[in-house]
Write an enzyme that holds these catalytic residues in place. Structure first.
Site, PDB file in Angstrom:
ATOM      1  CG  ASN A 143       0.790  -8.065   5.415  1.00  0.00           C
ATOM      2  OD1 ASN A 143       0.725  -8.485   4.267  1.00  0.00           O
ATOM      3  ND2 ASN A 143      -0.003  -8.495   6.370  1.00  0.00           N
ATOM      4  CD  GLN A 171       3.070  -3.442   6.054  1.00  0.00           C
ATOM      5  OE1 GLN A 171       4.054  -2.891   6.544  1.00  0.00           O
ATOM      6  NE2 GLN A 171       2.009  -3.754   6.777  1.00  0.00           N
ATOM      7  CB  SER A 191      -2.388   2.274   4.491  1.00  0.00           C
ATOM      8  OG  SER A 191      -3.050   2.412   5.726  1.00  0.00           O
ATOM      9  CG  HIS A 193      -2.596   2.658   9.915  1.00  0.00           C
ATOM     10  ND1 HIS A 193      -2.293   1.554  10.683  1.00  0.00           N
ATOM     11  CD2 HIS A 193      -3.371   2.214   8.917  1.00  0.00           C
ATOM     12  CE1 HIS A 193      -2.883   0.487  10.152  1.00  0.00           C
ATOM     13  NE2 HIS A 193      -3.552   0.869   9.082  1.00  0.00           N
ATOM     14  CB  CYS A 314      -7.542 -13.869  15.914  1.00  0.00           C
ATOM     15  SG  CYS A 314      -8.697 -14.450  17.128  1.00  0.00           S
TER      16      CYS A 314
HETATM   17  N1  PMP Z   1      -2.587  -4.246   2.799  1.00  0.00           N
HETATM   18  C1  PMP Z   1      -1.483  -4.537   3.505  1.00  0.00           C
HETATM   19  C2  PMP Z   1      -0.301  -5.126   2.816  1.00  0.00           C
HETATM   20  C3  PMP Z   1      -1.457  -4.290   4.882  1.00  0.00           C
HETATM   21  O1  PMP Z   1      -0.366  -4.591   5.580  1.00  0.00           O
HETATM   22  C4  PMP Z   1      -2.590  -3.719   5.514  1.00  0.00           C
HETATM   23  C5  PMP Z   1      -2.629  -3.470   7.002  1.00  0.00           C
HETATM   24  N2  PMP Z   1      -2.262  -4.580   7.786  1.00  0.00           N
HETATM   25  C6  PMP Z   1      -3.722  -3.437   4.728  1.00  0.00           C
HETATM   26  C7  PMP Z   1      -3.673  -3.707   3.371  1.00  0.00           C
HETATM   27  C8  PMP Z   1      -4.960  -2.826   5.321  1.00  0.00           C
HETATM   28  O2  PMP Z   1      -4.691  -1.484   5.630  1.00  0.00           O
HETATM   29  P1  PMP Z   1      -5.718  -0.536   6.387  1.00  0.00           P
HETATM   30  O3  PMP Z   1      -5.530  -0.828   7.834  1.00  0.00           O
HETATM   31  O4  PMP Z   1      -5.260   0.867   6.042  1.00  0.00           O
HETATM   32  O5  PMP Z   1      -7.075  -0.815   5.873  1.00  0.00           O
END
Ligand code: PMP
Length: 372
Positions: A143, A171, A191, A193, A314
C-alpha cells in the site's frame, strides 16, 4: 458539518480510499430501506438474504472461487485478524512490509530487500528452522510503494514446508489480475473501499477446507465463521464494486506515474523512489521529498489543493517513520521524508501534471528557503 460531495481540489490518495462509484451508491440506496434480517426465514428475511448472497457470489467471482468460500467482515483489518488469529497452533511468519493490521499479530518478520521484495532465501531458511508448518502472511501489492510480490513462488515455498499462506490483497484488484488458485493462497483478504465500494466492509476468502477459528463468535451467521447480522447495505455495495473492477485500469495509470517520476528525476536526478527497481503497479508511487518532512509536504500540498499521503504513520500524536521505508533500508531521516501519491479510476493526466508542477515549485521554494 458535511463537506461538499465533490470538494474542489485533486484527490491523489487512492491507496488510502477510493471514490465511491455512482453505480455502487445507487445499488446501496436501492437496498437502504429493504426490511428483513437475512437470517429470518420469512419473506422479508429471504429478501435480505437474496441480496447478500448475490453480493457474495459477485465477490467470489472476483477472486475466482465459489460463493461458499467468502466470509464478509467489517473490512480488511478484520479479515487479516481473522486469518492471523485463526490458527493458534501455527507459528506466524509475516513480511516486514505488511500493513499494521497484520504486523500487530506479532509474527516473526521476514525481511525485504532494498527493492521492497521479500527475501525468499530468508523465508525458506525460517520455514526450515521452524521445523513445523507455519502460517505465512504476505501482501500482493504494498500500500505504500505499489511493489508487487511474487506470490505464487512464495506459495510454493510455504506449501512445500506444509504451511498455509494468507495474502492481503486489499490493494490488488484492478491493479494486478489474480485468482485465489493462481496465487496459491489459502486465505485472501479484500476490502470494499479500495475498489470504489463503501468503507467498513471487506471479506476473507477461504481456500477449500480452510476454516480459521472465528474472531467474532455469537450467532451462527455465515456458517458460524463470522457472527453478527450481515452489513446488508455495505455488502451490496461491495458486491457491485467487485463486479465493476476493471483489470485494465492500472495499465492506463503507468504512463501517468512514469510522467510524474520523470519530472521529479529531471529536477533531482538522485530522487529516492521506493521500489523503483521492482515490479510495481501504476497507481502508487512513494518518494522521499527532498529537504522536507513528509507531514510538511502533505500540509503544503493540501493548502495548494492536492490530497496526497505520507508514508509515515501518526501514532498517539507522534509521527514515526514508515516501517516499509525502514524495512527497505532507508535511514530514519530519509524515511521521515517519504510521501505517497496514489492514482485511480478518476485520475486524469492533467491532474498529475498540475500536481508535479505545484510540488516541484513548492519544493524549490522550500529548498531555497533552507539555503538562505
Ligand atoms: N491492508 C492493506 C494492504 C491496506 O492498504 C489497508 C488499508 N489501508 C488495510 C489492510 C486495512 O483495510 P480496512 O480499511 O478495510 O480495514
Amino acid at each position: 458539518v458535511i463537506p461538499p460531495a465533490r470538494p474542489p481540489g485533486v484527490y491523489l490518495d487512492h491507496a488510502a480510499t477510493t471514490p465511491l462509484r455512482d453505480e455502487v451508491a445507487r445499488s446501496m440506496v436501492e437496498v437502504l430501506s429493504l426490511l428483513g434480517n437475512p437470517s429470518s426465514v420469512h419473506f422479508h428475511g429471504r429478501s435480505a438474504r437474496a441480496v447478500v448472497e448475490e453480493a457474495r457470489a459477485s465477490v467470489a467471482r472476483s477472486a475466482g472461487v465459489s460463493a461458499d468460500r467468502v466470509v464478509f467482515t467489517s473490512g480488511a483489518t478484520e479479515a487479516n485478524g481473522t486469518a492471523l488469529r485463526g490458527f493458534p497452533d501455527l507459528p506466524l511468519l509475516v513480511s516486514a512490509i505488511e500493513h499494521d493490521s497484520v504486523l500487530v499479530h506479532a509474527g516473526a518478520r521476514v525481511p525485504v530487500d532494498r527493492r521492497g521484495l521479500i527475501d525468499l532465501d530468508a523465508l525458506g531458511e525460517r520455514l526450515v528452522a521452524l521445523g513445523r508448518p507455519a502460517l505465512v502472511s504476505v501482501m500482493i501489492v504494498n500500500n505504500e510503494t505499489g511493489v508487487i510480490q511474487p506470490i505464487p513462488v512464495i506459495a510454493k515455498l510455504v506449501h512445500e514446508a506444509g504451511g498455509l499462506l494468507h495474502v492481503d490483497a486489499a490493494q490488488a484488484p484492478g491493479r494486478v489480475s489474480f485468482t485465489m488458485d493462481g496465487l496459491g493462497a489459502d486465505l485472501l483478504t479484500l476490502s470494499a473501499h479500495k475498489i470504489g465500494g463503501p468503507t467498513g466492509v471487506g471479506a476473507l476468502v477461504l481456500g477449500d477446507g480452510i476454516e480459521p477459528k472465528p474472531l467474532i463468535a455469537g450467532g451462527g451467521q455465515q456458517r458460524g465463521r463470522r457472527a453478527g447480522t450481515e452489513n446488508v447495505v455495505g455488502v451490496v455495495g461491495f458486491g457491485r464494486a467487485a463486479g465493476l473492477v476493471d483489470p485494465a485500469e492500472d495499465a492506463r495509470l503507468v504512463p501517468l506515474r512514469e510522467g510524474l517520476e520523470a519530472r521529479l528525476r529531471a529536477l533531482w536526478n538522485d530522487v529516492l523512489i521506493l521500489g523503483a527497481d521492482a515490479p510495481r503497479v501504476g497507481a502508487i508511487v512513494s518518494f522521499a521529498a527532498p529537504e522536507a518532512r513528509a507531514e510538511t509536504a502533505v500540509v503544503a500540498m493540501d493548502l495548494a489543493g492536492f490530497s496526497i499521503g505520507a508514508g509515515s504513520a501518526c501514532s498517539s500524536g507522534r509521527v514515526r517513520p514508515s516501517h516499509v521505508a525502514s524495512a527497505m533500508g532507508l535511514d530514519d531521516e530519509a524515511a521521515a521524508r517519504v510521501i505517497r501519491v496514489s492514482l485511480g479510476r478518476t485520475t486524469t493526466i492533467e491532474e498529475v501534471e498540475r500536481f508535479a508542477e505545484t510540488f516541484i515549485a513548492w519544493a524549490r521554494r522550500t529548498r531555497g528557503g533552507a539555503r538562505r
